[in-house]
Design an enzyme around this catalytic site. Structure first.
Site, PDB file in Angstrom:
ATOM      1  N   SER A 224       0.843  -1.193   0.000  1.00  0.00           N
ATOM      2  CA  SER A 224       0.000   0.000   0.000  1.00  0.00           C
ATOM      3  C   SER A 224       0.873   1.236   0.000  1.00  0.00           C
ATOM      4  O   SER A 224       2.074   1.158   0.281  1.00  0.00           O
ATOM      5  CB  SER A 224      -0.906   0.005   1.236  1.00  0.00           C
ATOM      6  N   LYS A 225       0.241   2.368  -0.289  1.00  0.00           N
ATOM      7  CA  LYS A 225       1.048   3.593  -0.342  1.00  0.00           C
ATOM      8  C   LYS A 225       1.612   3.957   1.030  1.00  0.00           C
ATOM      9  O   LYS A 225       2.636   4.593   1.140  1.00  0.00           O
ATOM     10  CB  LYS A 225       0.273   4.747  -0.967  1.00  0.00           C
ATOM     11  N   ARG A 226       0.916   3.509   2.077  1.00  0.00           N
ATOM     12  CA  ARG A 226       1.408   3.787   3.434  1.00  0.00           C
ATOM     13  C   ARG A 226       2.692   2.998   3.731  1.00  0.00           C
ATOM     14  O   ARG A 226       3.458   3.375   4.605  1.00  0.00           O
ATOM     15  CB  ARG A 226       0.352   3.435   4.487  1.00  0.00           C
ATOM     16  N   ASP A 227       2.860   1.861   3.067  1.00  0.00           N
ATOM     17  CA  ASP A 227       4.064   1.057   3.315  1.00  0.00           C
ATOM     18  C   ASP A 227       5.324   1.860   3.023  1.00  0.00           C
ATOM     19  O   ASP A 227       6.355   1.660   3.650  1.00  0.00           O
ATOM     20  CB  ASP A 227       4.071  -0.213   2.449  1.00  0.00           C
ATOM     21  N   GLY A 228       5.228   2.744   2.055  1.00  0.00           N
ATOM     22  CA  GLY A 228       6.368   3.559   1.683  1.00  0.00           C
ATOM     23  C   GLY A 228       6.867   4.365   2.869  1.00  0.00           C
ATOM     24  O   GLY A 228       8.021   4.238   3.291  1.00  0.00           O
TER      25      GLY A 228
END
Ligand code: GLU
Length: 513
Positions: free
Chosen positions: A263-267
């Protein structure tokens, strides 16, 4: 066979996730491989989710990756416009075709009525679905008289158009990657085709455009597989059942652990990029760094992404974009999720940096060098890049690990000094300084010869001399060959640094004594 025409159809709802770039890449590769056409279509019919700047970001990201569309907004093409918001009238026309063919109906249910239906279902532990089992209890052109329908259509309250999903059928999709996938129509809802604001939903616009743009293959993320049942029904309902594109749903991209979808939050959570370029959102949580800003070369990102789901069936790992175009085939895309292995991304980057010439690297580093205020010639930068390139993973590291090529040494590796520096050798090293000042031409070979002659005369070993030179010149034991380093820094700088170094080493020794 019809010519291959594929499209990348992002919605401009924010920054383009790296998974989207992979979708674009696979579409591009199929087009190039087959002599086909790669189309960019902007799916911006959902006004509520539209984010200004997102389309620009998408175009820039594709450009950075070298994935130039053959057709698209700003790219020309015979099938435009390529922005759905500019095709509004078309969708209304096809919604009408659906009505005329009895494949869709008008629905007049108010938001309150729909909510009530949902609440009622929920009370029974069910989820409300507007469809086969419920449509005859709702307020629509199937349940109202023709007159009532006409009156409501003319009224102010607005209406939607819903697809009338047929009963008791099976929709079979022959997905190129997933194989045969079957859906039962009785489980599908009557999806809205045209919204009350006159805008189409994704489903209608997507199918109308794929048909009118003569798309041969729909290559997209796995999350769209469930919608495909409706898409097939829509093709049939519009009378285009025999001209459907071939579907290929790409496997998910998984978190670096291999568990769950990336997910974009993983970044931000892991401190790694999951977007191609940096994005400034409205809030810090919605702002992200990019592969580009992280110091990745686009070739490395492309090579890395190509392998997230596809493999060539050989041991070869390094592929330029051209080589990928040659080697690519949809048949070699796997079904299982592909792990986003950031280590592997770094490995690719390192390989691409090593493969670049000093001149190429110098050109790429120039903006960073300027930003830092360093004043060096192209020749210097090129040699410096060559010396350092085996030791860095990212472009930015050239100026971090190799800062001492551009400015004085900031600190010395004390451990080595303590172990290697003997103050009684000060005179000997002063002699070496003098010999180096007399060395011409000041090349790595000549410097090496001078140093060796000096060691022989003074009966010193490599271990007595080279670490001392290295620390005086760069502060650290890690780095390129010390003779190359000296040649690059030049006689004056070497002399200054040796002088300062020896003085500091002696001072350190006194402090320790
Ligand atoms: N607009 C959809 C998206 O944002 C397109 C999906 C498709 O390719 O059909 O991904």
């Amino acid at each position: 066979m019809n010519p291959v025409r594929v499209r990348f159809a992002p919605s401009p709802t924010g920054a383009l996730h790296i998974g989207g770039v992979r979708t674009a890449l696979y579409n591009y590769l199929l087009a190039r491989k087959t002599g086909g056409t790669f189309i960019l279509r902007i799916e911006d019919t959902d006004q509520t989710r539209y984010v200004p700047g997102a389309e620009k970001y998408i175009v820039e990201a594709l450009e950075w990756c070298g994935l130039r569309p053959d057709e698209g907004p700003g790219f020309g093409g015979e099938f435009g416009p390529y922005r759905q918001s500019e095709r509004k009238a078309l969708y209304a026309k096809y919604a009408q075709v659906l009505i005329d063919r009895g494949e869709a109906y008008y629905a007049f249910d108010s938001a309150e009525d729909l909510q009530a239906a949902r609440d009622q279902a929920e009370a029974k532990g069910e989820t409300f679905k507007y469809g086969l089992e419920t449509r005859m209890q709702m307020t629509n052109s199937l349940t109202l008289s023709a007159e009532e329908t006409a009156t409501r259509l003319a009224g102010e309250a607005g209406y939607t158009i819903r697809l009338k999903v047929p009963a008791d059928e099976e929709v079979v999709i022959n997905d190129l990657i997933r194989g045969e996938v079957t859906f039962k129509t009785n489980e599908l809802d009557d999806k809205i085709m045209l919204k009350s604001d006159g805008m189409p939903t994704y489903h209608l616009a997507n199918i109308v455009d794929d048909h009118l743009m003569e798309i041969s293959h729909v290559i997209r993320g796995e999350e769209w597989l469930p919608s495909t049942a409706h898409h097939v029904l829509l093709y049939r309902a519009l009378g285009w059942g025999d001209e459907m594109p071939t579907f290929a749903h790409l496997p998910l991209i998984l978190k670096p652990t291999g568990k769950g979808k990336l997910s974009k939050r993983d970044g931000s959570r892991l401190g790694i990029p999951v977007f191609p370029l940096a994005w400034e959102g409205e809030t810090p949580e919605d702002s992200f760094t990019g592969f580009r800003e992280f110091g990745f070369l686009p070739e490395a990102v492309i090579n890395f992404l190509a392998f997230l789901g596809w493999n060539p069936g050989t041991e070869q790992e390094m592929f330029s974009l051209d080589e990928l175009c040659e080697a690519f085939s949809l048949e070699r895309i796997g079904r299982s999720g592909a792990r986003f292995d950031f280590q592997k991304a770094q490995w690719f980057n390192q390989q691409y940096i090593i493969a670049k010439s000093g001149t190429e690297l110098a050109e790429m580093l120039r903006p960073l060098v300027t930003e830092k205020g360093y004043e060096v010639s192209d020749e210097f930068l090129s040699t410096a890049s060559d010396l350092l390139k085996e030791r860095v993973t990212f472009l930015s590291e050239f100026l971090e690990t190799g800062y001492y090529l551009f400015e004085p040494v900031r600190s010395y590796d004390e451990k080595t000094i303590r172990k290697r520096w003997k103050p009684e050798r000060t005179a000997a090293f002063n002699d070496l300084r003098q010999r180096l000042l007399n060395t011409t031409p000041y090349t790595a070979t000549a410097i090496e010869a001078t140093t060796k002659a000096f060691m022989a005369d003074k009966e010193l070993k490599f271990g007595d001399v080279l670490p001392i030179l290295r620390i005086a010149l760069s502060g650290t034991m890690k780095g390129p060959s010390v003779f190359d380093l000296m040649a690059l820094l030049g006689q004056t700088t070497v002399e200054e640094r040796l002088q300062t170094g020896i003085a500091s080493f002696n001072k350190l020794h006194e402090e320790l004594a």
